[in-house]
Design an enzyme around this catalytic site. Structure first.
Site, mmCIF file in Angstrom:
data_model
loop_
_atom_site.group_PDB
_atom_site.id
_atom_site.type_symbol
_atom_site.label_atom_id
_atom_site.label_comp_id
_atom_site.label_asym_id
_atom_site.label_seq_id
_atom_site.Cartn_x
_atom_site.Cartn_y
_atom_site.Cartn_z
ATOM 1 N N CYS A 27 49.328 31.405 37.300
ATOM 2 C CA CYS A 27 48.646 32.099 38.405
ATOM 3 C C CYS A 27 48.899 31.429 39.747
ATOM 4 O O CYS A 27 48.993 32.095 40.767
ATOM 5 C CB CYS A 27 47.156 32.196 38.137
ATOM 6 S SG CYS A 27 46.388 30.598 37.856
ATOM 7 N N GLU A 76 38.560 34.958 38.637
ATOM 8 C CA GLU A 76 39.725 34.089 38.886
ATOM 9 C C GLU A 76 40.952 34.987 38.793
ATOM 10 O O GLU A 76 41.393 35.321 37.695
ATOM 11 C CB GLU A 76 39.772 32.968 37.832
ATOM 12 C CG GLU A 76 38.593 32.000 37.891
ATOM 13 C CD GLU A 76 38.659 31.027 39.061
ATOM 14 O OE1 GLU A 76 39.751 30.836 39.631
ATOM 15 O OE2 GLU A 76 37.602 30.473 39.418
HETATM 16 P P1 NAD Z 1 44.869 41.122 32.760
HETATM 17 O O1 NAD Z 1 43.983 41.414 33.919
HETATM 18 O O2 NAD Z 1 45.805 42.176 32.293
HETATM 19 O O3 NAD Z 1 44.001 40.695 31.478
HETATM 20 C C1 NAD Z 1 42.942 39.754 31.524
HETATM 21 C C2 NAD Z 1 41.877 40.122 30.531
HETATM 22 O O4 NAD Z 1 41.349 41.410 30.844
HETATM 23 C C3 NAD Z 1 42.358 40.199 29.071
HETATM 24 O O5 NAD Z 1 41.401 39.536 28.259
HETATM 25 C C4 NAD Z 1 42.404 41.691 28.785
HETATM 26 O O6 NAD Z 1 42.059 42.005 27.450
HETATM 27 C C5 NAD Z 1 41.351 42.267 29.716
HETATM 28 N N1 NAD Z 1 41.699 43.623 30.171
HETATM 29 C C6 NAD Z 1 42.937 44.110 30.466
HETATM 30 N N2 NAD Z 1 42.853 45.393 30.909
HETATM 31 C C7 NAD Z 1 41.534 45.708 30.897
HETATM 32 C C8 NAD Z 1 40.794 46.894 31.251
HETATM 33 N N3 NAD Z 1 41.417 47.989 31.690
HETATM 34 N N4 NAD Z 1 39.461 46.850 31.131
HETATM 35 C C9 NAD Z 1 38.830 45.741 30.703
HETATM 36 N N5 NAD Z 1 39.477 44.599 30.335
HETATM 37 C C10 NAD Z 1 40.796 44.588 30.425
HETATM 38 O O7 NAD Z 1 45.645 39.787 33.170
HETATM 39 P P2 NAD Z 1 46.730 38.976 32.366
HETATM 40 O O8 NAD Z 1 47.977 39.781 32.238
HETATM 41 O O9 NAD Z 1 46.142 38.403 31.106
HETATM 42 O O10 NAD Z 1 46.980 37.749 33.363
HETATM 43 C C11 NAD Z 1 47.836 37.862 34.459
HETATM 44 C C12 NAD Z 1 47.086 37.865 35.765
HETATM 45 O O11 NAD Z 1 46.035 36.951 35.754
HETATM 46 C C13 NAD Z 1 47.980 37.438 36.930
HETATM 47 O O12 NAD Z 1 47.685 38.228 38.063
HETATM 48 C C14 NAD Z 1 47.556 36.013 37.175
HETATM 49 O O13 NAD Z 1 47.806 35.557 38.490
HETATM 50 C C15 NAD Z 1 46.103 36.079 36.870
HETATM 51 N N6 NAD Z 1 45.618 34.765 36.475
HETATM 52 C C16 NAD Z 1 44.722 34.136 37.289
HETATM 53 C C17 NAD Z 1 44.285 32.857 36.954
HETATM 54 C C18 NAD Z 1 43.328 32.098 37.817
HETATM 55 O O14 NAD Z 1 42.847 31.073 37.374
HETATM 56 N N7 NAD Z 1 43.018 32.544 39.023
HETATM 57 C C19 NAD Z 1 44.752 32.255 35.785
HETATM 58 C C20 NAD Z 1 45.654 32.961 35.001
HETATM 59 C C21 NAD Z 1 46.074 34.208 35.335
#
Ligand code: NAD
Length: 460
Positions: free
Chosen positions: A245, A211
């Site tokens: 998002c 997602e």
């Molecule tokens: P992110 O990708 O930075 O983090 C998400 C998760 O991934 C966290 O639990 C984090 O600990 C983990 N993570 C971060 N870097 C990592 C790495 N290098 N290796 C492994 N795991 C890692 O995203 P965010 O800042 O929490 O959220 C923002 C993004 O998420 C935006 O792009 C938003 O549009 C998207 N989002 C999508 C939805 C949806 O339902 N489609 C919902 C909310 C947010």
């Protein structure tokens, strides 16, 4: 830590093979227990999210807990039907026989949450996986530290770890989790990290649901109801200070009504704060300074026609409208994910559609109009995850609509039945008797049999 994680996964595998999670009564009892716990701990949950980014009780309930409770209620009500075997036709070649599909849980699942709606984005996939009969390891986002801790506290103090357990941590912990074999990974977050998750999952051929995010456009056409459009757009954009998002990322408006719409948008913002107030509890802060600085760099002061107040100490950015924005501007090069709303105007709808098509497939798209042919034109020509006509965000509150992205905005979907499907395998069974059959397929083959086979298929 590595050994702890491996041991936890091994315990969950073993527990899954006791078959307890396959009992429907067990699943319903766990969902009811989760609902009761959320009610019991609601004060702690509100305090935690308030401490993390100033989100009020009202907004937390409206944009997070309503959805969590709704999904729990949905599964309690529909789980019998969803998990029932489904009879299907056996087709002419298998006559006489019965054919059916058995929904079965996948096993041990990993759910990785994002920070922006820390409760619903972690708990809905987790409870959906439990409803489908799996065990769950949940890794909430580490950025909102208080909400991560309260989720861990609620779950880990009340569920056995071999069934449902929260592992807190950042990149290092997630990397360790991702190196292990799961039966399913459900990830919510950025497209960049989504790629990392997909790559890690491929090593074990683990199925994934991703997602992700993207730039979600809004089309406002000439016939739109300006007042309603402004009200619904402003609400959808500035809920959670734009850290959503599916937030409307930018507006494409017909140039004939651009000025009128801009004035209406300003009018609709009158109840929003223009500067940080510790007492204003209905407009959240930016999650951290890294995101604050990123957002600040997207604002071009000469294009700001409303707001633009930045308060770094309090991680506050007032609702900001930018006018006269061009597709080449910096604010149009990445998902904004904050309280900045660029307005672009078009002479012809085709030019706006073409510009959207040149980018990645959006997670959402919104159309404000009642002109059916033009609405259908946009729906047909642009591929996107899901969306709404004459509203923003609300499509995700309908759990009869699968929620998910397409292309760079995601793989797979959830909410309601779509979520149950995401966490299930559909096992197909052909069940034959050992009595009568038409012996087409056995030796000796003959021209007569071939003729009959062809006739059955309408082939000359
Ligand atoms: P992110 O990708 O930075 O983090 C998400 C998760 O991934 C966290 O639990 C984090 O600990 C983990 N993570 C971060 N870097 C990592 C790495 N290098 N290796 C492994 N795991 C890692 O995203 P965010 O800042 O929490 O959220 C923002 C993004 O998420 C935006 O792009 C938003 O549009 C998207 N989002 C999508 C939805 C949806 O339902 N489609 C919902 C909310 C947010």
């Amino acid at each position: 830590m590595n050994n702890d994680i491996q041991q936890l996964i091994s315990q969950q595998h073993q527990f899954f093979y006791t078959n307890q999670t396959k009992e429907i009564s067990f699943r319903i009892a766990q969902l009811k227990k989760l609902k009761q716990l959320l009610e019991e701990y609601q004060k702690a949950m509100y305090d935690a999210i308030q401490a993390d980014f100033g989100k009020s009780e009202f907004e937390t309930f409206l944009s997070e807990l309503v959805l969590v409770y709704d999904e729990i209620n949905y599964f309690i009500k529909h789980i019998h039907k969803l998990s029932r075997r489904k009879k299907v036709s056996s087709g002419i070649f298998n006559f006489p026989a019965r054919s059916y599909i058995i929904p079965e849980p996948l096993g041990t699942t990993l759910v990785i949450g994002a920070w922006n709606y820390p409760y619903q984005l972690s708990l809905i996939p987790a409870l959906t996986s439990l409803a489908a009969g799996n065990t769950v390891i949940l890794k909430p986002s580490e950025l909102p530290t208080h909400t991560s801790a309260v989720i861990a506290h609620i779950i880990n103090d009340n569920f056995p770890e071999e069934y449902f357990h929260v592992v807190e941590g950042g990149i290092e912990t997630t990397t360790q989790l991702l190196s292990e074999p799961f039966d399913k990974i459900f990830f919510t977050g950025s497209t960049t990290v989504g790629r990392i998750v997909y790559t890690a999952a491929a090593k074990h051929l683990t199925p994934v649901t991703l997602e992700l995010g993207g730039k979600s456009p809004v089309f406002v056409l000439k016939d739109a109801n300006i007042k309603k459009t402004a009200q619904r757009l402003i609400w959808g954009k500035f809920l959670n200070a734009g850290q959503t998002c599916v937030a409307p990322d930018y507006i494409w408006v017909d140039q004939a009504i651009e000025l009128q719409l801009t004035e209406a948008l300003k009018e609709a913002l009158q109840h929003y704060p223009s500067h940080y107030m510790s007492t204003c509890q209905n407009y959240v802060q930016i999650i951290n300074l890294k995101n604050f600085d990123r957002l600040a760099s997207l604002i071009e002061p000469e294009k700001v026609c409303y707001g633009g107040v930045l308060d770094r100490e309090n991680r506050f950015i007032s609702p900001t409208l930018m006018r006269g924005v061009l597709p080449t501007d910096k604010v149009m090069q990445e998902e904004i994910f904050g309280p900045i709303l660029p307005i672009l105007s078009f002479k012809t709808l085709n030019e706006a559609i073409e510009m959207v098509k040149q980018g990645d497939k959006p997670l959402a798209c919104y159309i404000y109009s009642e002109d059916k042919p033009l609405i259908n034109k946009i729906l047909t020509e642009i591929s996107f995850g899901g969306g709404a006509i004459n509203d923003s965000l609300m499509h995700l509150t309908n759990n009869h609509l699968p929620f998910g992205g397409v292309g760079n905005s995601g793989i797979g979907s959830y909410h309601g039945k779509a979520g149950f499907d995401t966490f299930s395998h559909y096992k197909s069974i052909l069940h034959k008797g050992i009595g009568f059959e038409i012996p087409f397929r056995y030796m000796p083959y003959s021209l007569e049999k071939l003729k009959w086979l062809k006739r059955l298929l309408g082939v000359k």
